[in-house]
Write a protein that holds these residues in place. Sequence first.
Motif, PDB file in Angstrom:
ATOM      1  N   HIS A 100       0.970  -1.044  -0.047  1.00  0.00           N
ATOM      2  CA  HIS A 100      -0.158  -0.074  -0.042  1.00  0.00           C
ATOM      3  C   HIS A 100       0.812   1.217   0.112  1.00  0.00           C
ATOM      4  CE1 HIS A 100       1.159   0.218   4.290  1.00  0.00           C
ATOM      5  NE2 HIS A 100       1.171  -0.899   4.370  1.00  0.00           N
TER       6      HIS A 100
ATOM      7  N   HIS B  13      -2.338   3.531   5.900  1.00  0.00           N
ATOM      8  CA  HIS B  13      -2.557   2.824   4.540  1.00  0.00           C
ATOM      9  C   HIS B  13      -2.926   3.974   3.476  1.00  0.00           C
ATOM     10  CE1 HIS B  13      -2.516  -0.520   7.715  1.00  0.00           C
ATOM     11  NE2 HIS B  13      -1.964  -1.203   6.638  1.00  0.00           N
TER      12      HIS B  13
ATOM     13  N   ASP C  89      -3.719   4.797  -0.734  1.00  0.00           N
ATOM     14  CA  ASP C  89      -3.471   4.270  -2.158  1.00  0.00           C
ATOM     15  C   ASP C  89      -2.060   4.264  -2.611  1.00  0.00           C
ATOM     16  OD1 ASP C  89      -6.301   3.586  -2.250  1.00  0.00           O
ATOM     17  OD2 ASP C  89      -6.788   5.528  -2.974  1.00  0.00           O
TER      18      ASP C  89
ATOM     19  N   PHE D  28      -3.223   0.217  -3.713  1.00  0.00           N
ATOM     20  CA  PHE D  28      -3.057  -0.946  -3.347  1.00  0.00           C
ATOM     21  C   PHE D  28      -1.984  -1.894  -4.153  1.00  0.00           C
ATOM     22  CE2 PHE D  28      -4.121  -5.548  -3.865  1.00  0.00           C
ATOM     23  CZ  PHE D  28      -4.071  -6.181  -2.557  1.00  0.00           C
TER      24      PHE D  28
END
Length: 289
Positions: A209, A216, A218, A220
């Motif tokens: 990530h 976390h 973007d 993924f």
Amino acid sequence: MFSNRNEKCWCGSGLKYKKCHLEFDEKIESYRLKGHEVPSRDLIKSPQDIEGIRKSGEINNGVLDLVASKIKAGMSTADIDKLVYDYTTEHGAIPAPLNYEGFPKSVCTSINNEVCHGIPDESIILQDGDIVNVDVSTILDGYYSDASRMFMIGEVSEDAKKLVTVARECMIKGIEAIKPWGFLGDIGAACGEHAHKNGYSVVRALGGHGVGNEFHEDPFVAHIGKKGTGMLLVPGMVLTVEPMVNEGTYDVFVDEVNEWTIYTADDKLSAQWEHTVLITETGVEILAK
């Protein structure tokens, strides 16, 4: 998308836009017009962000170095948790996992068939022959870093040694596949190919990530994929590469009691290594390892 040429650049460098990110933005736009998924500006770190993440990573590395010097058969995973908490707080930082969405400890300790998110406990004692992933994440002055290492306790089986070795190789190959103006799928393609070549599977339900301003972010980061596909990778992005490599099937399940720990569906071994990586103009810089 484009700023006034003579205004200060959106990245926080203090330079005029035309002298800083104008050409960069034009290049990104050219990829977007060709149909590629491109990163939004909030995924591109400022010089201040990068320095903050780098300093967070230094503490994170220190935590893992300490664990490496102390970990042994007979100690509990709660002992590891205390090492992590004490070192982190003594260095003015915060363990990111502690109280994150209800997680009760400062570190994840995942043993043998546990893929990730193992919860430290006084009753869980490391045994000769275990393989254990210690996953450390640190917040320093609001900046996040994230890395994990595998440890082999005492005399482990040849099968376990091979899995641990190949899992690390998968991570390294994933990182080596990262090129500025390459694609997210390049990472997964490299990780997955190496794992499959060695007879292993790669967990699909979980992945890496973006990281830095939040725990976390973007994108993924899948650890299987197709080269040349997925989001465009550009300088200034920070993400984790952390393939979870299983002896058997890639299927996993979540512990129904603690609702955190994830296990292999077939009870076979799993191994994982993780680095936090900055994409630069010429390649990558590893910020946490």
